[in-house]
Write a protein that holds these residues in place. Structure first.
Motif, PDB file in Angstrom:
ATOM      1  N   ASP A 150       0.831  -1.201   0.000  1.00 19.39           N
ATOM      2  CA  ASP A 150       0.000   0.000   0.000  1.00 19.39           C
ATOM      3  C   ASP A 150       0.872   1.259   0.000  1.00 19.39           C
ATOM      4  O   ASP A 150       0.606   2.227  -0.717  1.00 19.39           O
ATOM      5  CB  ASP A 150      -0.934  -0.016   1.207  1.00 19.39           C
ATOM      6  N   ALA A 151       1.931   1.227   0.816  1.00 19.91           N
ATOM      7  CA  ALA A 151       2.845   2.378   0.880  1.00 19.91           C
ATOM      8  C   ALA A 151       3.474   2.649  -0.487  1.00 19.91           C
ATOM      9  O   ALA A 151       3.596   3.807  -0.921  1.00 19.91           O
ATOM     10  CB  ALA A 151       3.932   2.129   1.923  1.00 19.91           C
ATOM     11  N   LYS A 152       3.868   1.580  -1.170  1.00 17.92           N
ATOM     12  CA  LYS A 152       4.441   1.736  -2.517  1.00 17.92           C
ATOM     13  C   LYS A 152       3.421   2.363  -3.466  1.00 17.92           C
ATOM     14  O   LYS A 152       3.761   3.225  -4.293  1.00 17.92           O
ATOM     15  CB  LYS A 152       4.894   0.369  -3.054  1.00 17.92           C
ATOM     16  N   LEU A 153       2.171   1.919  -3.366  1.00 15.41           N
ATOM     17  CA  LEU A 153       1.115   2.476  -4.214  1.00 15.41           C
ATOM     18  C   LEU A 153       0.908   3.970  -3.932  1.00 15.41           C
ATOM     19  O   LEU A 153       0.768   4.769  -4.855  1.00 15.41           O
ATOM     20  CB  LEU A 153      -0.193   1.722  -3.994  1.00 15.41           C
ATOM     21  N   GLN A 154       0.876   4.304  -2.639  1.00 17.90           N
ATOM     22  CA  GLN A 154       0.695   5.711  -2.267  1.00 17.90           C
ATOM     23  C   GLN A 154       1.803   6.585  -2.844  1.00 17.90           C
ATOM     24  O   GLN A 154       1.549   7.680  -3.351  1.00 17.90           O
ATOM     25  CB  GLN A 154       0.672   5.849  -0.739  1.00 17.90           C
ATOM     26  N   ILE A 155       3.034   6.076  -2.778  1.00 20.39           N
ATOM     27  CA  ILE A 155       4.177   6.851  -3.272  1.00 20.39           C
ATOM     28  C   ILE A 155       4.193   6.880  -4.801  1.00 20.39           C
ATOM     29  O   ILE A 155       4.365   7.940  -5.415  1.00 20.39           O
ATOM     30  CB  ILE A 155       5.497   6.266  -2.709  1.00 20.39           C
ATOM     31  N   ASN A 156       4.004   5.722  -5.431  1.00 15.63           N
ATOM     32  CA  ASN A 156       4.034   5.654  -6.900  1.00 15.63           C
ATOM     33  C   ASN A 156       2.911   6.454  -7.546  1.00 15.63           C
ATOM     34  O   ASN A 156       3.065   6.994  -8.647  1.00 15.63           O
ATOM     35  CB  ASN A 156       3.961   4.200  -7.371  1.00 15.63           C
ATOM     36  N   ASP A 157       1.760   6.537  -6.872  1.00 16.39           N
ATOM     37  CA  ASP A 157       0.620   7.284  -7.419  1.00 16.39           C
ATOM     38  C   ASP A 157       0.678   8.777  -7.095  1.00 16.39           C
ATOM     39  O   ASP A 157      -0.232   9.531  -7.440  1.00 16.39           O
ATOM     40  CB  ASP A 157      -0.702   6.703  -6.890  1.00 16.39           C
ATOM     41  N   GLY A 158       1.730   9.181  -6.392  1.00 19.97           N
ATOM     42  CA  GLY A 158       1.886  10.595  -6.077  1.00 19.97           C
ATOM     43  C   GLY A 158       1.007  11.080  -4.942  1.00 19.97           C
ATOM     44  O   GLY A 158       0.859  12.287  -4.723  1.00 19.97           O
ATOM     45  N   GLU A 159       0.434  10.155  -4.181  1.00 18.40           N
ATOM     46  CA  GLU A 159      -0.424  10.536  -3.052  1.00 18.40           C
ATOM     47  C   GLU A 159       0.397  10.946  -1.829  1.00 18.40           C
ATOM     48  O   GLU A 159      -0.086  11.678  -0.967  1.00 18.40           O
ATOM     49  CB  GLU A 159      -1.347   9.365  -2.674  1.00 18.40           C
ATOM     50  N   ALA A 160       1.621  10.428  -1.731  1.00 19.00           N
ATOM     51  CA  ALA A 160       2.487  10.747  -0.588  1.00 19.00           C
ATOM     52  C   ALA A 160       3.941  10.627  -1.006  1.00 19.00           C
ATOM     53  O   ALA A 160       4.280   9.828  -1.892  1.00 19.00           O
ATOM     54  CB  ALA A 160       2.200   9.812   0.582  1.00 19.00           C
ATOM     55  N   GLU A 161       4.791  11.433  -0.387  1.00 18.45           N
ATOM     56  CA  GLU A 161       6.226  11.329  -0.663  1.00 18.45           C
ATOM     57  C   GLU A 161       6.931  10.475   0.376  1.00 18.45           C
ATOM     58  O   GLU A 161       7.921   9.816   0.086  1.00 18.45           O
ATOM     59  CB  GLU A 161       6.861  12.725  -0.705  1.00 18.45           C
ATOM     60  N   ASN A 162       6.412  10.496   1.597  1.00 14.65           N
ATOM     61  CA  ASN A 162       6.976   9.688   2.680  1.00 14.65           C
ATOM     62  C   ASN A 162       5.839   9.004   3.434  1.00 14.65           C
ATOM     63  O   ASN A 162       4.845   9.651   3.780  1.00 14.65           O
ATOM     64  CB  ASN A 162       7.784  10.556   3.649  1.00 14.65           C
TER      65      ASN A 162
END
Length: 353
Positions: A150-162
């Motif tokens: 999920d964390a990878k998805l959040q980062i890859n989709d531009g939803e979060a940087e960290n």
């Protein structure tokens, strides 16, 4: 999905993993049925009035997440994602006991509210006053791996940087009693446990919390690149070689490209055969195990991920983790393989940065 970076790692476990230079003081635990986490002085991190209302899982997670964020130099993560197998089971047991003791009448809601599995992620967010994406995964032994995905998805989709991602599980008296009765926990007469060549069923049960900050960009503190994750609910022993080789092939790797493999040998003769089968694929890799240091529990893979991060950063493997004598001059790719009692198999590929 693009790779992301593990920019900090913190762990509370059976070992004193919060202190510096813990590598040299790792000790094997094989003679007790249940292992307790080495807990910090919570008063240094949590107001005393709040400590009384917190379960052990929440307290361990609050401190571990504090260390992870501090090391990464981040005050507000873009998301908080937590994995747990049993959740806040201490409060669950207290609530159920209240139900019985009070004949289902005049119940205070506190224990019920605090017994939900997402209490950990919620309490961390409250402490940080963080209003970002907040999610909890409850998938037994692959809970942390789902959190990472999920964390990878959040980062890859531009939803979060960290993203603050982690996992935690605690012990409770009643659950441990039940685990003894159904032989999940090793019988006294089968101790001390032989983790690698066990002829008996059951495990030594542990507990702990591990938290990581995953980031879009590499920093000077980065431990590793989180390259890929794969999860399978069930895998027969015959399917293990293809499960692993297909995963490596997807990442353009072969078994000889893996410098170290961390396997979840637990001392349970029935389910450890999966790890024995996996070992056959890696004749020239460093083969490691870790549950003699952490005990078995739903999110024990958090401890192995924490150890893998330090191995990659220090380019050093503690002798106490070695199964064979193979040591590479450079540790570039590390593969983690874990399951719980033969179910929920997970593969995590980490790469040196």
């Amino acid at each position: 999905m693009s790779a992301v970076y593990i920019n900090s790692a913190s762990c509370i476990s059976v070992q004193d993993t919060l202190k510096d230079q813990f590598f040299t003081d790792l000790t094997s635990e094989n003679s007790a049925q249940i292992l307790k986490a080495v807990e910090p002085n919570y008063k240094e991190f949590i107001p005393p009035a709040m400590i009384r209302r917190m379960s052990k899982t929440v307290k361990m997670s609050s401190v571990a997440s504090h260390y992870a964020l501090k090391e990464a130099g981040i005050e507000q993560p873009g998301a908080i994602i937590v994995g747990t197998g049993m959740g806040c089971s201490q409060d669950s047991e207290k609530f159920l006991k209240n139900v019985i003791d009070n004949n289902e009448e005049f119940l205070t809601p506190t224990f019920f509210i605090q017994s939900t599995h997402n209490t950990v992620a919620g309490q961390i967010a409250l402490g940080l006053q963080c209003h970002a994406y907040n999610f909890t995964y409850v998938n037994t032994s692959s809970s942390l791996e789902f959190s990472f995905l999920d964390a990878k998805l959040q980062i890859n989709d531009g939803e979060a940087e960290n993203v603050l991602a982690g996992a935690a599980d605690e012990q409770t008296d009643r659950t441990m009693e039940l685990y003894r009765l159904n032989n999940t926990i090793k019988k006294e007469e089968d101790l001390p446990a032989d983790y690698l060549h066990s002829a008996t069923d059951g495990v030594i049960w542990g507990e702990g919390a591990a938290f990581f900050v995953l980031g879009k960009d590499q920093t000077e503190n980065s431990y590793a690149k989180l390259t890929d994750i794969q999860i399978s609910n069930r895998s027969d022993i015959e399917e293990i070689p293809s499960f692993i080789t297909d995963f490596l092939a997807k990442n353009k790797l072969k078994s000889e490209d893996i410098d170290a493999v961390i396997l979840g040998f637990s001392g349970d003769a029935k389910s450890d055969v999966h790890y024995t089968k996996a070992m056959d694929l890696f004749q020239n890799s460093s083969l490691l195990y870790y549950k003699h240091l952490s005990g078995e529990f739903n999110t024990a893979s958090g401890f192995s991920t924490f150890m893998a991060c330090h191995i990659l950063k220090a380019q050093q493997i503690p002798d106490i983790m070695m199964i064979n004598s193979e040591k590479k001059a450079e540790i570039k790719n590390v593969l983690l393989y874990n399951h719980l009692a033969g179910s929920d198999h997970s593969l995590v590929l980490l790469e040196k940065v």
